[in-house]
Design a protein around this motif. Structure first.
Motif, PDB file in Angstrom:
ATOM      1  N   THR A 192     -18.856   0.232   4.924  1.00 25.85           N
ATOM      2  CA  THR A 192     -18.861   1.257   6.260  1.00 25.85           C
ATOM      3  C   THR A 192     -19.874   2.214   5.963  1.00 25.85           C
ATOM      4  OG1 THR A 192     -16.423   1.050   6.115  1.00 25.85           O
ATOM      5  CG2 THR A 192     -17.369   3.201   6.993  1.00 25.85           C
ATOM      6  N   LEU A 193     -20.600   2.469   7.246  1.00 27.37           N
ATOM      7  CA  LEU A 193     -21.559   3.582   7.407  1.00 27.37           C
ATOM      8  C   LEU A 193     -20.912   4.764   8.324  1.00 27.37           C
ATOM      9  CD1 LEU A 193     -24.779   4.257   6.752  1.00 27.37           C
ATOM     10  CD2 LEU A 193     -25.004   3.370   9.157  1.00 27.37           C
ATOM     11  N   ARG A 194     -20.675   5.746   7.640  1.00 26.62           N
ATOM     12  CA  ARG A 194     -20.212   6.954   8.256  1.00 26.62           C
ATOM     13  C   ARG A 194     -21.282   7.999   8.507  1.00 26.62           C
ATOM     14  NH1 ARG A 194     -14.733   9.342   7.302  1.00 26.62           N
ATOM     15  NH2 ARG A 194     -14.462   7.617   6.163  1.00 26.62           N
ATOM     16  N   PHE A 195     -21.270   8.589   9.644  1.00 29.17           N
ATOM     17  CA  PHE A 195     -21.935   9.862   9.967  1.00 29.17           C
ATOM     18  C   PHE A 195     -21.094  11.063   9.944  1.00 29.17           C
ATOM     19  CE2 PHE A 195     -24.267   6.293  11.548  1.00 29.17           C
ATOM     20  CZ  PHE A 195     -25.509   6.516  11.275  1.00 29.17           C
ATOM     21  N   THR A 196     -21.427  12.174   9.125  1.00 30.48           N
ATOM     22  CA  THR A 196     -20.437  13.417   8.899  1.00 30.48           C
ATOM     23  C   THR A 196     -21.231  14.499   8.510  1.00 30.48           C
ATOM     24  OG1 THR A 196     -18.486  13.709   7.796  1.00 30.48           O
ATOM     25  CG2 THR A 196     -20.188  12.616   6.646  1.00 30.48           C
ATOM     26  N   LYS A 197     -20.434  15.610   8.844  1.00 26.88           N
ATOM     27  CA  LYS A 197     -20.856  17.016   8.387  1.00 26.88           C
ATOM     28  C   LYS A 197     -19.804  17.536   7.421  1.00 26.88           C
ATOM     29  CE  LYS A 197     -23.723  18.318  12.564  1.00 26.88           C
ATOM     30  NZ  LYS A 197     -23.526  19.418  13.728  1.00 26.88           N
ATOM     31  N   ALA A 198     -18.799  16.713   7.069  1.00 29.38           N
ATOM     32  CA  ALA A 198     -17.527  17.087   6.575  1.00 29.38           C
ATOM     33  C   ALA A 198     -17.754  17.317   5.060  1.00 29.38           C
ATOM     34  CB  ALA A 198     -16.649  16.341   6.775  1.00 29.38           C
ATOM     35  N   ASN A 199     -17.250  18.644   4.599  1.00 28.98           N
ATOM     36  CA  ASN A 199     -17.176  18.877   3.210  1.00 28.98           C
ATOM     37  C   ASN A 199     -15.945  18.638   2.479  1.00 28.98           C
ATOM     38  OD1 ASN A 199     -19.807  20.346   3.888  1.00 28.98           O
ATOM     39  ND2 ASN A 199     -18.457  22.133   4.646  1.00 28.98           N
ATOM     40  N   GLN A 200     -15.981  17.901   1.702  1.00 32.22           N
ATOM     41  CA  GLN A 200     -14.628  17.230   1.108  1.00 32.22           C
ATOM     42  C   GLN A 200     -13.816  16.701   2.040  1.00 32.22           C
ATOM     43  OE1 GLN A 200     -14.477  16.528  -1.998  1.00 32.22           O
ATOM     44  NE2 GLN A 200     -15.894  18.169  -3.195  1.00 32.22           N
ATOM     45  N   MET A 201     -14.002  15.787   3.019  1.00 32.90           N
ATOM     46  CA  MET A 201     -13.607  15.217   4.027  1.00 32.90           C
ATOM     47  C   MET A 201     -13.446  16.158   5.081  1.00 32.90           C
ATOM     48  SD  MET A 201     -10.935  12.554   2.070  1.00 32.90           S
ATOM     49  CE  MET A 201     -10.184  13.857   1.186  1.00 32.90           C
ATOM     50  N   GLY A 202     -13.684  17.391   5.157  1.00 34.83           N
ATOM     51  CA  GLY A 202     -13.113  18.460   5.939  1.00 34.83           C
ATOM     52  C   GLY A 202     -12.504  19.467   5.412  1.00 34.83           C
ATOM     53  N   LEU A 203     -11.879  19.290   4.273  1.00 35.32           N
ATOM     54  CA  LEU A 203     -10.858  20.342   3.813  1.00 35.32           C
ATOM     55  C   LEU A 203     -11.754  21.797   3.604  1.00 35.32           C
ATOM     56  CD1 LEU A 203      -8.987  18.073   1.466  1.00 35.32           C
ATOM     57  CD2 LEU A 203      -7.923  19.301   3.187  1.00 35.32           C
ATOM     58  N   LEU A 204     -12.984  21.470   3.198  1.00 34.21           N
ATOM     59  CA  LEU A 204     -13.703  22.806   2.959  1.00 34.21           C
ATOM     60  C   LEU A 204     -14.646  23.084   4.386  1.00 34.21           C
ATOM     61  CD1 LEU A 204     -14.563  22.756  -0.724  1.00 34.21           C
ATOM     62  CD2 LEU A 204     -13.204  24.392   0.493  1.00 34.21           C
ATOM     63  N   PRO A 216     -26.093   9.906   7.195  1.00 36.00           N
ATOM     64  CA  PRO A 216     -25.489   8.904   6.913  1.00 36.00           C
ATOM     65  C   PRO A 216     -24.693   8.735   5.709  1.00 36.00           C
ATOM     66  CG  PRO A 216     -27.793   8.542   6.903  1.00 36.00           C
ATOM     67  CD  PRO A 216     -27.356   9.963   7.315  1.00 36.00           C
ATOM     68  N   MET A 217     -23.482   8.337   5.453  1.00 37.95           N
ATOM     69  CA  MET A 217     -23.077   8.047   4.109  1.00 37.95           C
ATOM     70  C   MET A 217     -22.406   6.730   4.087  1.00 37.95           C
ATOM     71  SD  MET A 217     -23.142  11.060   2.433  1.00 37.95           S
ATOM     72  CE  MET A 217     -24.601  11.476   3.236  1.00 37.95           C
ATOM     73  N   LEU A 218     -22.834   6.072   2.870  1.00 38.00           N
ATOM     74  CA  LEU A 218     -22.446   4.425   2.870  1.00 38.00           C
ATOM     75  C   LEU A 218     -21.124   4.694   2.066  1.00 38.00           C
ATOM     76  CD1 LEU A 218     -25.857   2.861   1.626  1.00 38.00           C
ATOM     77  CD2 LEU A 218     -24.619   2.466   3.880  1.00 38.00           C
ATOM     78  N   GLU A 219     -20.205   3.603   2.322  1.00 37.66           N
ATOM     79  CA  GLU A 219     -18.884   3.400   1.754  1.00 37.66           C
ATOM     80  C   GLU A 219     -18.668   1.983   1.559  1.00 37.66           C
ATOM     81  OE1 GLU A 219     -15.943   5.633   4.165  1.00 37.66           O
ATOM     82  OE2 GLU A 219     -17.313   7.222   4.305  1.00 37.66           O
ATOM     83  N   ALA A 220     -18.074   1.356   0.432  1.00 32.20           N
ATOM     84  CA  ALA A 220     -18.002  -0.037   0.209  1.00 32.20           C
ATOM     85  C   ALA A 220     -16.447  -0.136  -0.526  1.00 32.20           C
ATOM     86  CB  ALA A 220     -18.904  -0.489  -0.654  1.00 32.20           C
ATOM     87  N   SER A 221     -15.899  -1.371  -0.234  1.00 36.38           N
ATOM     88  CA  SER A 221     -14.965  -2.071  -1.011  1.00 36.38           C
ATOM     89  C   SER A 221     -15.110  -3.437  -1.139  1.00 36.38           C
ATOM     90  CB  SER A 221     -13.638  -1.839  -0.219  1.00 36.38           C
ATOM     91  OG  SER A 221     -13.669  -0.426   0.572  1.00 36.38           O
TER      92      SER A 221
END
Length: 295
Positions: A192-204, A216-221
């Motif tokens: 997964t390639l995610r484009f985000t500004k979220a801090n701790q998924m958005g909790l912060l 761009p943030m890489l994610e893999a499973s």
């Protein structure tokens, strides 16, 4: 403006989920066991930490599938609860709503509470991870997660994450996932390639004093099917570092998911979540439990 946009999207989700759930008499549960994935911690279908290209539920292209989930993550000093509902339509479109509640249980953030609401949409663009075994093309889906932070409690003088350095209380993640299931090898691979500004998924919150642009943030499973009902694997999720207050680290986990039937799944994992705040520079790690029920 952002708050109105988020509320409008949430209302559309609620209406769509209610309509589709009412129409669930057409569902056929025709997909293979476990191919709907479990409920990711932000509500999307996939693994625990990262979304997959698979559409949630067991409905095929002429049907619908839906589920509800409840998840608990507990580390040395923190607790995160998540609950939500998701619907898959025609094995093509996925809609989800979820809520996260974070609570400090020790150290510097003892008694502090954070929350956020997440509305998600995922669309399968190409490929079929199950049916197209002879094709090298994975299943590919694109998704959006609209997130709204619910503020801060238990911290004197602080009611908003913007007071902790975040630029804003709401934001949107965009992602593309590619999933390949190799039935002959009982193996699932996802990127997964995610484009985000979220801090701790958005909790912060979103953005911060260090950076305030999409990254761009890489994610893999990777998951192995031990048998028809038991799946084990590992996950990785890259994280941004926007806040000076939060020395945010990447997430990892190792998991086991049990599917006794198509109506129920139970996932247990051990997760490594890194630091949460510079006030408590302890690498957080602990257990993850998630129960999903649906069709």
């Amino acid at each position: 403006m952002r708050s109105k946009r988020w509320k409008g999207l949430a209302v559309l989700h609620v209406a769509a989920l209610a309509t589709i759930t009412t129409a669930a008499v057409a569902q056929d549960m025709g997909k293979l066991l476990a191919t709907g994935g479990v409920s990711q911690i932000e509500g999307a279908g996939g693994g625990g930490l990262t979304p997959w290209a698979l559409i949630t539920g067991y409905g095929t292209r002429d049907s619908v599938g839906a589920n509800v989930h409840a998840t608990l993550v507990r580390t040395q000093d923190y607790e995160l609860k998540s609950a939500g509902v998701a619907v898959g339509v025609g094995d093509r479109l996925e809609l989800s709503l979820s809520r996260q509640l974070f609570k400090g249980t020790g150290a510097a953030l003892d008694g502090v509470g954070l929350s956020q609401d997440i509305a998600g949409i995922k669309l399968r663009l190409a490929g079929d991870a199950v049916l197209e075994q002879d094709s090298p093309l994975p299943q590919i889906s694109a998704g959006v997660m609209a997130k709204r932070n619910g503020g801060v409690t238990g911290l004197p003088g602080v009611s908003s994450v913007t007071q902790l350095g975040a630029r804003r209380e709401s934001g949107i993640d965009y992602y593309v996932s590619a999933t390949k299931i190799l039935l002959d090898h009982s193996l699932l691979l996802n990127g997964t390639l995610r484009f985000t500004k979220a801090n701790q998924m958005g909790l912060l919150g979103f953005g911060g004093d260090r950076r305030d642009d999409y990254q761009p943030m890489l994610e893999a499973s990777a998951a192995y099917l031990f048998n028809r009902q038991l799946v084990g694997g590992v996950e990785y999720r890259m994280k941004p570092h926007n806040l000076g207050l939060d020395n945010e680290k990447d997430y990892y986990d190792a998991f086991l998911a049990w599917f006794p039937n198509k109506n129920l799944s139970l996932t247990a994992a051990y997760a490594w979540l890194g630091d949460i705040t510079v006030l408590n520079p302890v690498r957080q790690k602990g257990f993850y439990l998630s129960l999903q029920a649906g069709f």
